[in-house]
Design a protein around this motif. Structure first.
Motif, PDB file in Angstrom:
ATOM      1  N   ASP A  22       7.474   4.738  13.787  1.00 50.81           N
ATOM      2  CA  ASP A  22       7.161   5.000  12.786  1.00 50.81           C
ATOM      3  C   ASP A  22       7.745   5.952  12.414  1.00 50.81           C
ATOM      4  O   ASP A  22       7.589   6.390  11.587  1.00 50.81           O
ATOM      5  N   GLU A  26       8.658   7.976   8.842  1.00 51.80           N
ATOM      6  CA  GLU A  26       8.120   9.735   9.385  1.00 51.80           C
ATOM      7  C   GLU A  26       9.076  10.243   8.357  1.00 51.80           C
ATOM      8  O   GLU A  26       9.394  11.425   6.938  1.00 51.80           O
ATOM      9  N   LYS A  29       9.661   9.975   4.699  1.00 49.76           N
ATOM     10  CA  LYS A  29       8.767   9.942   3.969  1.00 49.76           C
ATOM     11  C   LYS A  29       8.994  11.535   3.974  1.00 49.76           C
ATOM     12  O   LYS A  29       9.122  12.546   2.926  1.00 49.76           O
ATOM     13  N   SER A  47       1.183   8.017  -4.332  1.00 50.61           N
ATOM     14  CA  SER A  47       0.443   7.744  -3.403  1.00 50.61           C
ATOM     15  C   SER A  47       0.405   8.651  -2.386  1.00 50.61           C
ATOM     16  O   SER A  47      -0.120   9.635  -1.981  1.00 50.61           O
ATOM     17  N   ASP A  48       1.647   8.176  -0.918  1.00 53.41           N
ATOM     18  CA  ASP A  48       1.012   7.992   0.327  1.00 53.41           C
ATOM     19  C   ASP A  48       1.658   9.113   0.093  1.00 53.41           C
ATOM     20  O   ASP A  48       1.224  10.336   0.945  1.00 53.41           O
ATOM     21  N   ALA A  49       2.866   9.941  -0.889  1.00 51.40           N
ATOM     22  CA  ALA A  49       3.078  11.256  -0.478  1.00 51.40           C
ATOM     23  C   ALA A  49       2.194  12.169  -0.764  1.00 51.40           C
ATOM     24  O   ALA A  49       2.873  12.939  -1.209  1.00 51.40           O
ATOM     25  N   ASP A  60       4.714   3.263  -6.750  1.00 50.82           N
ATOM     26  CA  ASP A  60       2.753   2.494  -6.672  1.00 50.82           C
ATOM     27  C   ASP A  60       2.968   1.386  -7.549  1.00 50.82           C
ATOM     28  O   ASP A  60       2.458   0.506  -7.108  1.00 50.82           O
ATOM     29  N   TYR A  98      10.574   3.425   4.408  1.00 52.41           N
ATOM     30  CA  TYR A  98       9.045   4.492   3.469  1.00 52.41           C
ATOM     31  C   TYR A  98       8.781   3.875   2.116  1.00 52.41           C
ATOM     32  O   TYR A  98       7.662   3.425   1.830  1.00 52.41           O
ATOM     33  N   THR A 101       7.354   0.440   2.254  1.00 60.09           N
ATOM     34  CA  THR A 101       6.378   0.192   2.599  1.00 60.09           C
ATOM     35  C   THR A 101       4.819   0.782   2.735  1.00 60.09           C
ATOM     36  O   THR A 101       4.035   0.796   2.630  1.00 60.09           O
ATOM     37  N   ALA A 102       5.053   2.079   1.811  1.00 62.06           N
ATOM     38  CA  ALA A 102       3.898   2.457   0.995  1.00 62.06           C
ATOM     39  C   ALA A 102       3.676   2.176  -0.161  1.00 62.06           C
ATOM     40  O   ALA A 102       2.709   2.283   0.031  1.00 62.06           O
ATOM     41  N   THR A 103       4.571   1.437  -1.018  1.00 61.52           N
ATOM     42  CA  THR A 103       3.954   0.617  -1.809  1.00 61.52           C
ATOM     43  C   THR A 103       3.169  -1.125  -1.462  1.00 61.52           C
ATOM     44  O   THR A 103       2.700  -1.617  -2.192  1.00 61.52           O
ATOM     45  N   LYS A 105       0.281  -1.264   0.511  1.00 60.81           N
ATOM     46  CA  LYS A 105      -0.067  -0.807   1.114  1.00 60.81           C
ATOM     47  C   LYS A 105      -1.542  -1.532   0.135  1.00 60.81           C
ATOM     48  O   LYS A 105      -1.151  -1.359  -0.718  1.00 60.81           O
TER      49      LYS A 105
END
Length: 105
Positions: A22, A26, A29, A47-49, A60, A98, A101-103, A105
């Motif tokens: 991870d 991290e 982020k 959104s994740d942030a 997003d 980051y 990966t965050a977008t 989801k």
């Protein structure tokens, strides 16, 4: 039913491996939210942030590829500054990891 016994050294090793997996996420982020100067979260919605910036594209919705993020971060786009001189290549890779990966989801 009894729980299986896991020696503490093995549990520590497994937790360390999990944390290492991870780590780029991290680090990325942290860079997105506060580490980069100015932070990406100031201008971008992700959104994740927990960010809702209105200057840059909504990440997003855009869901950029790793290459898109790396290119934008290195060289800048429009009013977005270039970070190639202020972030290391590993930091740029972590940031791209980051965002993608965050977008995803």
């Amino acid at each position: 039913m009894t729980k299986p016994f896991i020696p503490s050294f093995l549990l520590t090793a497994l937790l360390s491996l999990s944390a290492m997996a991870d780590e780029p996420f991290e680090i990325g982020k942290r860079l997105f939210t506060q580490g980069a100067k100015p932070p990406c979260a100031t201008c971008h919605t992700l959104s994740d942030a927990g960010s809702s910036g209105q200057i840059g594209p909504n990440l997003d919705e855009l869901a950029p590829t790793t290459d898109m993020v790396m290119s934008a971060v290195k060289g800048g786009v429009g009013v977005m500054p270039a970070y190639e001189e202020t972030l290391s290549s590993d930091e740029i890779k972590a940031l791209a990891h980051y965002v993608t990966t965050a977008t995803d989801k």
